[in-house]
Write a protein that holds these residues in place. Structure first.
Motif, PDB file in Angstrom:
ATOM      1  N   LEU A   1       0.724   0.605   9.010  1.00 14.64           N
ATOM      2  CA  LEU A   1       1.135   2.001   8.891  1.00 14.64           C
ATOM      3  C   LEU A   1       2.656   2.149   8.939  1.00 14.64           C
ATOM      4  O   LEU A   1       3.249   2.861   8.120  1.00 14.64           O
TER       5      LEU A   1
ATOM      6  N   ALA B   1       0.903   8.881  -1.471  1.00 15.76           N
ATOM      7  CA  ALA B   1       0.334  10.167  -1.044  1.00 15.76           C
ATOM      8  C   ALA B   1      -0.529  10.000   0.200  1.00 15.76           C
ATOM      9  O   ALA B   1      -0.512  10.852   1.103  1.00 15.76           O
ATOM     10  N   ALA B   2      -1.270   8.896   0.261  1.00 16.45           N
ATOM     11  CA  ALA B   2      -2.132   8.650   1.422  1.00 16.45           C
ATOM     12  C   ALA B   2      -1.299   8.464   2.679  1.00 16.45           C
ATOM     13  O   ALA B   2      -1.636   8.989   3.756  1.00 16.45           O
ATOM     14  N   PHE B   3      -0.197   7.733   2.555  1.00 16.92           N
ATOM     15  CA  PHE B   3       0.648   7.502   3.718  1.00 16.92           C
ATOM     16  C   PHE B   3       1.408   8.764   4.115  1.00 16.92           C
ATOM     17  O   PHE B   3       1.668   9.000   5.296  1.00 16.92           O
ATOM     18  N   GLU B   4       1.761   9.566   3.130  1.00 14.82           N
ATOM     19  CA  GLU B   4       2.394  10.846   3.458  1.00 14.82           C
ATOM     20  C   GLU B   4       1.427  11.752   4.216  1.00 14.82           C
ATOM     21  O   GLU B   4       1.816  12.463   5.146  1.00 14.82           O
ATOM     22  N   TRP B   5       0.162  11.712   3.832  1.00 16.09           N
ATOM     23  CA  TRP B   5      -0.859  12.505   4.519  1.00 16.09           C
ATOM     24  C   TRP B   5      -1.022  12.032   5.969  1.00 16.09           C
ATOM     25  O   TRP B   5      -1.091  12.840   6.896  1.00 16.09           O
ATOM     26  N   ILE B   6      -1.053  10.717   6.165  1.00 13.79           N
ATOM     27  CA  ILE B   6      -1.181  10.170   7.523  1.00 13.79           C
ATOM     28  C   ILE B   6       0.075  10.477   8.335  1.00 13.79           C
ATOM     29  O   ILE B   6       0.002  10.836   9.517  1.00 13.79           O
TER      30      ILE B   6
ATOM     31  N   LEU C   1       0.829  -1.214   0.000  1.00 20.90           N
ATOM     32  CA  LEU C   1       0.000   0.000   0.000  1.00 20.90           C
ATOM     33  C   LEU C   1       0.861   1.261   0.000  1.00 20.90           C
ATOM     34  O   LEU C   1       0.505   2.261  -0.624  1.00 20.90           O
TER      35      LEU C   1
ATOM     36  N   MET D   1       0.010   3.677  -2.833  1.00 19.50           N
ATOM     37  CA  MET D   1      -0.667   4.909  -2.402  1.00 19.50           C
ATOM     38  C   MET D   1       0.250   5.754  -1.533  1.00 19.50           C
ATOM     39  O   MET D   1      -0.049   6.002  -0.362  1.00 19.50           O
TER      40      MET D   1
END
Length: 337
Positions: free
Chosen positions: A230, A28-33, A22, A26
């Motif tokens: 995560l 960008a999603a992990f950077e956001w989190i 993931l 994805m």
């Protein structure tokens, strides 16, 4: 253990694979989190760790906490191992591997930073995850709370001097916000919630507490797996880009973890500690307070330094290795008479 818990290693392995996949698909999603943090503490990870810890906090019987003072041997063992042995063996292994055994593959500047990161891990015994490991080995919940609290107090005064001595610097800046926020998030708040929940349930019936904890246990494991997803998702690209370096750093870290555990276990047996005390007493030193180590590495050496990378590798290897140690502790549990 329930059927779901019996295959915990499988679920964690799948979580690791899912996290890396993931993280690559994805990013960008992990950077956001990952950006959802305060004082180097990721708030989303904190929530999942909170979910893991909360069931164990409900099991703490405050009327029995005072009895821990009659079992000082476990506290003596963990204090000696965590503060007089572990930081120095970690430094010694770092020097052995990166200045000698791995010297042909690592340049001296990078080697020094990897050693520094390992040292920072070695000076930071676990605060949060030890509650999870203790629960998995059926450790004494009251004792676990006391040993974590005492280690946190020692960490406040001992972390900076020991780290400064081993790193050869005098200006180690302890990120107090990280230390205090982690203690509040991982110990104080779930403890308060656990006390209030236990008090409420006990007013209903004697079985209400055990029934509620049993119902929460699967969610505790889900919290662990979500945390794994995560953590590996955050570092997916690094794992792909630097597999050799990560492997080299992981070797001494794994040796350190098993070495500290077996030393502690030998000490526990020599001191004839009961199994529910020996388990958490040995596991607290083998697990690390990675938020603090990562925060100090970044503040001292920079976000993209070898020291920061070494602390991150510590995060990556911790869960699989600790699960193997949990399995050992459970396998060595004395037979019920």
């Amino acid at each position: 253990m329930g059927g779901f818990e019996r295959f915990l290693t499988v679920w964690v392995a799948l979580g690791i694979a899912a996290g890396v996949a993931l993280g690559l698909v994805m990013p960008a999603a992990f950077e956001w989190i990952a950006a959802m943090e305060y004082a180097q503490v990721n708030l989303v990870v904190a929530v999942f760790i909170w979910v893991m810890i909360y069931p164990m906090m409900i099991q703490i019987d405050w009327a029995a906490v005072k009895d821990v003072r009659n079992k000082p041997q476990g506290l003596m063992l963990t204090l000696v191992v965590n503060w007089l042995i572990k930081p120095f063996t970690m430094a010694a292994l770092g020097v052995l591997f990166f200045e000698y055994l791995f010297a042909p593959w690592v340049d001296p500047a990078s080697a020094s930073e990897y050693i520094a990161g390992m040292i920072l891990l070695g000076v930071a015994p676990c605060t949060a995850m030890v509650f999870v490991w203790s629960q998995l080995v059926k450790g004494d919940a009251n004792y676990t709370l006391v040993q974590v609290s005492i280690n946190d107090l020692v960490m406040v005064v001992a972390f900076a001097p020991i780290a400064a001595f081993l790193l050869g610097v005098t200006n180690v800046s302890v990120p107090w916000e990280t230390l205090l926020l982690s203690t509040v998030l991982y110990v104080v708040l779930p403890l308060i919630a656990g006390v209030l929940t236990r008090s409420f349930l006990q007013r209903q019936s004697n079985l209400a507490v055990s029934n509620f904890v049993a119902a929460l246990k699967p969610w505790s494991i889900v919290g662990l797996i979500a945390t794994v997803v995560l953590l590996f998702g955050f570092q997916a690209q690094t794992i792909i880009d630097k597999p050799l370096v990560i492997g080299l750093i992981a070797i001494p870290l794994v040796l350190q973890t098993y070495g500290i555990f077996f030393l502690s276990w030998w000490g526990a047996k020599l001191m004839k500690l009961p199994h529910d005390i020996a388990g958490p007493a040995c596991l607290i030193g083998t697990s690390n307070f990675f938020e603090l180590a990562v925060a100090v590495a970044i503040s001292l050496f920079g976000l993209h330094s070898g020291a920061a990378l070494a602390t991150v590798v510590g995060v990556l290897v911790e869960v699989p290795v600790m699960l193997s140690l949990v399995a050992m502790v459970n396998a060595w549990r004395p037979a019920q008479k």
